[in-house]
Scaffold this active site. Structure first.
Site, PDB file in Angstrom:
ATOM      1  N   GLY A   1       0.747  -1.169   0.227  1.00 17.13           N
ATOM      2  CA  GLY A   1       0.223   0.036  -0.123  1.00 17.13           C
ATOM      3  C   GLY A   1       0.541   1.604   0.176  1.00 17.13           C
ATOM      4  O   GLY A   1       1.907   1.126  -0.084  1.00 17.13           O
ATOM      5  N   ASP A   2       0.336   2.746   0.264  1.00 13.14           N
ATOM      6  CA  ASP A   2       1.020   3.537   0.238  1.00 13.14           C
ATOM      7  C   ASP A   2       1.584   3.559  -1.215  1.00 13.14           C
ATOM      8  O   ASP A   2       1.246   4.105  -2.223  1.00 13.14           O
ATOM      9  CB  ASP A   2       1.705   3.762   1.339  1.00 13.14           C
ATOM     10  CG  ASP A   2       0.896   3.911   2.691  1.00 13.14           C
ATOM     11  OD1 ASP A   2      -0.192   3.888   2.301  1.00 13.14           O
ATOM     12  OD2 ASP A   2       1.423   4.757   3.657  1.00 13.14           O
ATOM     13  N   HIS A   3       3.131   3.713  -1.069  1.00 17.24           N
ATOM     14  CA  HIS A   3       4.341   3.641  -1.636  1.00 17.24           C
ATOM     15  C   HIS A   3       4.409   2.586  -2.867  1.00 17.24           C
ATOM     16  O   HIS A   3       5.883   1.658  -2.990  1.00 17.24           O
ATOM     17  CB  HIS A   3       5.152   4.243  -1.630  1.00 17.24           C
ATOM     18  CG  HIS A   3       5.670   5.840  -1.080  1.00 17.24           C
ATOM     19  ND1 HIS A   3       5.005   6.109   0.488  1.00 17.24           N
ATOM     20  CD2 HIS A   3       5.512   6.919  -1.349  1.00 17.24           C
ATOM     21  CE1 HIS A   3       5.129   7.005   0.757  1.00 17.24           C
ATOM     22  NE2 HIS A   3       5.568   7.871  -0.551  1.00 17.24           N
TER      23      HIS A   3
END
Ligand SMILES: [Mg+2]
Ligand SMILES: [Mg+2]
Ligand SMILES: [Mg+2]
Lengths: 718, 718
Positions: free
Chosen positions: A310-312
């Site tokens: 998730g995120d980056h």
């Protein structure tokens, strides 16, 4: 059984409470979160200490010194209709100026584009100029009444996840700016800083990488609300540097429009274009190489490298071809439901998987107006059935533990859940569960590259246009089938594997999930027809096989037995022949079936079809035979215990395997059974909030009566 | 007032009863029907005697002697999936063999086509042969798993309307075969027979032509049910002779596929292709020339020529450019509702119009289980408001009068209706009604060539996919607006006329009614945007202006203020800003609005838009301003008194003419007012089955209270 497999978020200033919780929840690891630190005394309580690590944000000094190495993004301005021949387009209108800033370090005339959206033509750079002061593009000789947009290269001046957390929690800290390791200074800095950080964190056992370098696409609007979100997007991975490298590597040049994509920004619901697939490949290769360098450094310190899914995550796609090169020890991801559990648990090439369960300990859930136990129970019930199909090895929670401790019922319930989780592992002993003697293949344009990710906009978020198809994944996440995700290119290149029993094609016309013009590709329909003719099963949901071509909208009406009226054949009389609902598929349906958003105007085309359900003259459920094979049409399938059972029956029926349907089957649809023959054990679970009585049938035909407490479970020896 | 303007169907064997009815209904004309004759004694009761006349059927001797001059049709076989390389396609499978017979007099290899529907390729004639004995086409070297169809040239061996009447009424008479006046013998015969017939019918005043030469498309299936019906179709107008003449006249050749059209048979819902438009033109020219010859002969006998609008209407399109050449005295048509009333009443170039009202006196309605008064009332209420906008001069009924006479309530009610009809004419005195000071234009791909015919499959028949748009026509048929039908080609050629106040575009994506790829034609959107900018109104219903292009589905989102999500921009957050419903448009809506099948996934795109209604997160009704103009979006508009009022308000609002909205306006939505300033009269009608109280406002502001009986009306002096 009372300790292990659980990760706890820790924070400063509440050592005694945390110690108590570590014990009650049996945590063997502690972690920090965005905004928290682990006190030393707590580190000693845990076998393992996880420390979050951000590669491309967090050092504001470095960011400020290297503003020309900040991460980029291409955005499209809101369209402006030309009411005069000279128009000005405010390029950031509707955007959040704290997040994005036009990049004028790189020549706008080279990187930006003005496009006439009425014709699709790119406007000559002679015809426009950028007015930096007002952040406007002035277009001259505009065509009256045409709509114009500007594709703008912007710097990201606020990391979007930091921005989200900041706004959600009313933080007052400085806005973290993300820097781009495509640029040599940043790349060098990232590696140096990692070493320094590792030196400074001798207590850390596991580096929890959140994530690597480029965030998924998340853009806010001018009133600080979400404007655009694509959990699978690569919008934030661009830069002049990367674009130049792409041209060198792939031999052709991309423009802003390849990313802006008419404002659709290559949504995964779009049929993926070659340029976008090439870009994913190009960036994934780059990210995996640099990520490997980082992981090697972490390993050289004797620590584990765990990636947060998730995120980056852009460029680290866990089902992509470069992922294994990174050499991660583990992945951890947010468990929203069964589907996202499987998205984590199915990831190959890591030693273990950890799920971060909901609710996240944030004030939006943990407040006096809310009971967090409700979300915890729902989250556990939906993920438990998936864990039984494909286990994660660890579980955990995130956020501010202090918030959770104010809710004693929640603490009690999590104690039960963590115990149940460990109990599961004690019984299963890493054995594989019993599955049906055939595989189920989800056919879409992304295939195995995006497992468990279809009909998905943002992590486990409900979308009106998605839930009627997403329900198929959610049902399958906990059903006794081996599930494959195959693409049209797979079928064209390799045909359909012998072990596949049923192919599912689901979604709305034109989307990547259905496949759009692949359905006019003779090779695709030839191979699928041959597959069904020889005994294969085909399940279509919504607008399966749809592409209006040569008098047909569903391109496999002969297989499905039904067609959808799209307005061109209203002159054709429709005769739907509904039958008594005593079909194998319907045997557990006692109420009207919920098809979610459903599909209209579907009618019978083959006399061989059996129409099982009609609403307002439209077919909602039908079966058909084609050669030795079978097909099922469904107007939609949101997730519910009823629909999970419907799908299970439809799959066994389509595969012509009703004879083994009873094996490890439970009579009560609110219960399910998972058996592990190698470990000599099976479990029966109650997916409902009330007590349930059920019968389980063993493969030898023996029937066992089971009574289960609300949300309960019971393990048995085989 | 007690006699005139009414035509009665007569039959033999009930002279006294008929005489009584002639008197009660005030009939001044009598007619025969398909299957009935007028007794001489009845002819004397009437001022005028109508005799039905069929040009191309009825003489079985001629038909049998000239089987090679029977009418033709192109049909497409049901598709066959190739499971082997040699396949046989039963060309008439699913068709009614009493209706159609393959034409082998003309070389199948020349006129038929075998098409691979998987690729769209026409199969070489070397690869197939027709097996006459089994009525199959054998295809060799078929591509495995492709779908094949055969376009077959067939003779029509049963006139479809005769077939319909025959089957509906269980007749046992011989099947009438239609012959084709393209062929010289038939042409010569038709003219001769007309003269003979006129000689033999000295009592006939009006030749009621049913109709001219070619029937609309009506095909039955193998169980004697309707298989395909297109009231606007030209499928039954083809023949080798005509196709050869077309090539000569138009300079290019048509094939079977130009008519079969992938099995869509050029449905009017399809975007009309050049070949089809050319064919309509070509056949209309031919039909009008021959029809004129026939009408001239009829006139030479001192009789009137009245054309029935329907049945063999192909080629006589009353809004087409050749219609006026025919020289008809009158048209008569079946009145199904207000829309079909207007379809008849608006026809130019005739002296008078007659409506044949429902119910038709057939046993399917006139039987012991049914009350025909219900249908009569509904029919009258829906058509009355249209007659007040555009009068027909005469009314009548059809079928077996003997059946109707068994229903005394029905006889009573028709007596009232016929009196009301005459009363209307006595008051109106051929004056034009008051209309709003702006025109309303329906914009679609057919324009003025097909007035009042949009969203229409079969004469006034309810279709699930149509009623939500057809309701617009039905509402307009009785509203105080001058209505024009304009095409995209009109706009491109001539722009938008100054007297048009509001343009309506309504329907589902891709259909001719919406306009499909016309919406990516810059000229179209330029002119419409300029029109609205300068104060024009635009109303979109359903999927208006839809064509997915350059990031937009609705191509005028700036004008409409809304857009539809089709799955490509789910990542974009939607913020719909619903307002308090005190808008001018909503002032008469007290219940939830019925949008019919409605439209999903519509969201707000312009901040200038005002969202007036949302259901389940989707916008159903919104207004917007664009320059000096205004737009309204509606998710659908089935006909009802509530929705007629909603449309009236929307039109006045969109035209920015709320200031004159009150003129001749009624407060009660179940009532309407029609005023005739030149005749100094106005009427208030009650469209409901219960008594209604209403107020009427005169242009001078004076308000009048009116109480009306159920279905009642009242005339006033201005
Ligand atoms: Mg965790
Ligand atoms: Mg007369
Ligand atoms: Mg009549």
């Amino acid at each position: 059984m009372t300790k292990g497999r659980v990760t706890l978020p820790a924070q400063e200033g509440m050592d005694e409470e945390i110690k108590k919780i570590v014990k009650r929840w049996g945590a063997d690891a502690v972690r920090d979160s965005d905004g928290t630190k682990i006190p030393d005394v707590i580190k000693k309580e845990a076998d393992k200490v996880y420390s979050k690590y951000f590669f491309t944000r967090g050092d504001q000094d470095f960011a400020k010194e290297n503003l020309d190495e900040l991460q980029h993004m291409f955005i499209m301005s809101e369209p402006v209709t030309a009411t005069e021949e000279e128009i000005t387009i405010p390029i950031l209108a509707g955007y959040f100026k704290d997040q994005l800033k036009p990049d004028t370090d790189n020549d706008p005339k080279k990187w930006w584009q003005v496009i006439d959206r009425t014709t699709g033509e790119v406007v000559s750079t002679d015809q426009w100029e950028y007015l930096e002061e007002t952040e406007e593009v002035k277009v001259t000789d505009a065509k009256l009444w045409h709509r114009y947009t500007v594709n703008v290269l912007v710097y990201q001046i606020w990391d979007p996840v930091h921005m989200y957390n900041h706004i959600t929690n009313d933080w007052t800290t400085e806005h973290q700016m993300p820097y781009d390791p495509r640029y040599p200074k940043t790349r060098h800095y990232i590696l140096e800083r990692l070493r320094t950080w590792l030196d400074e964190h001798p207590d850390t056992d596991v580096v929890r990488i959140t994530t690597f370098f480029y965030n998924f696409t998340l853009v806010f609007n001018d009133v600080r609300e979400e404007k655009y979100v694509d959990w699978f997007g690569y919008g934030a991975t661009v830069s002049p540097k990367a674009l130049e490298a792409f041209e060198k590597e792939k031999g052709y040049k991309l423009t802003a429009e390849d990313f802006v994509d008419q404002g659709y920004y290559n949504s995964p619901f779009r049929m993926p274009k070659k340029a976008f697939l090439d870009w994913i490949d190009f960036q994934s290769k780059f990210v995996s190489e640099l990520a490997k360098e980082c992981v090697d450094i972490i390993h050289s310190y004797g620590k584990e490298a765990m990636m947060f899914l998730g995120d980056h995550w852009a460029g680290t796609e866990p089902y992509g071809k470069y992922f294994k090169n990174i050499g991660l020890d583990a992945v951890v991801g947010s468990v929203g439901d069964g589907t996202t559990l499987r998205m984590i648990a199915d990831i190959p090439h890591v030693d273990y998987h950890e799920g971060r369960f909901l609710p996240y300990f944030f004030p939006d859930t943990f407040n006096e107006h809310n009971n967090p136990v409700i979300e915890a129970n729902q989250n556990w019930l939906q993920s438990r059935r998936a864990i039984l199909r494909k286990p994660i090895q660890r579980m955990g929670y995130g956020g501010y533990l202090s918030l959770a401790l104010d809710f004693p019922d929640f603490v009690d319930r999590v104690e039960e859940i963590t115990d149940e989780f460990r109990d599961m592992h004690d019984h299963v002993k890493e054995a594989d569960p019993y599955v049906a003697p055939f595989k189920v293949a989800i056919l879409n344009s992304w295939g195995g590259q995006r497992k468990w990710m279809s009909h998905h906009v943002h992590h486990a978020i409900w979308y009106k246009q998605c839930y009627s198809y997403y329900g198929i994944l959610e049902a399958l996440s906990g059903l006794p089938f081996e599930v494959e995700f195959i693409s049209f290119e797979d079928i064209k290149a390799d045909g359909i594997s012998d072990d596949i029993g049923v192919i599912i094609n689901a979604g709305e016309a034109r989307t990547s999930w259905v496949g759009d013009d692949y359905w006019k590709d003779p090779e695709v329909v030839e191979k699928i027809r041959a597959f069904v003719q020889c005994g294969g099963g085909f399940i279509g949901v919504g607008e399966p096989t749809s592409y209006e071509h040569q008098g047909a909208f569903f391109q496999l009406p002969d297989v499905l037995g039904v067609q959808k009226e799209i307005g061109f054949s209203l002159s054709k009389d429709k005769y739907n022949d509904q039958r008594t609902p005593d079909h194998f598929i319907l045997q557990d349906q006692h109420e009207a079936i919920n098809y979610g958003e459903s599909t209209r105007y579907v009618y019978q085309t083959s006399k061989s079809a059996t129409v099982l359900d009609i609403e307002a003259d439209d077919i909602k459920l039908a079966t058909n035979t084609f050669g030795d094979g079978r097909a099922v049409y469904l107007a939609g399938l949101p997730y519910s215990p009823e629909n999970a059972r419907l799908l299970k029956r439809a799959l066994y029926w389509a595969a012509s395997k009703e004879d083994v349907f009873h094996e490890w089957h439970t009579t009560n649809i609110y219960t399910e059974c998972a058996a592990y023959p190698e470990s000599g054990t099976f479990v029966v679970i109650n997916n409902a909030y009330e007590e349930q009585v059920t019968q389980v049938t063993k493969p030898n035909g023996m029937v066992i009566d089971v009574t289960l407490a609300p949300m309960g479970y019971q393990w048995f020896e085989i």
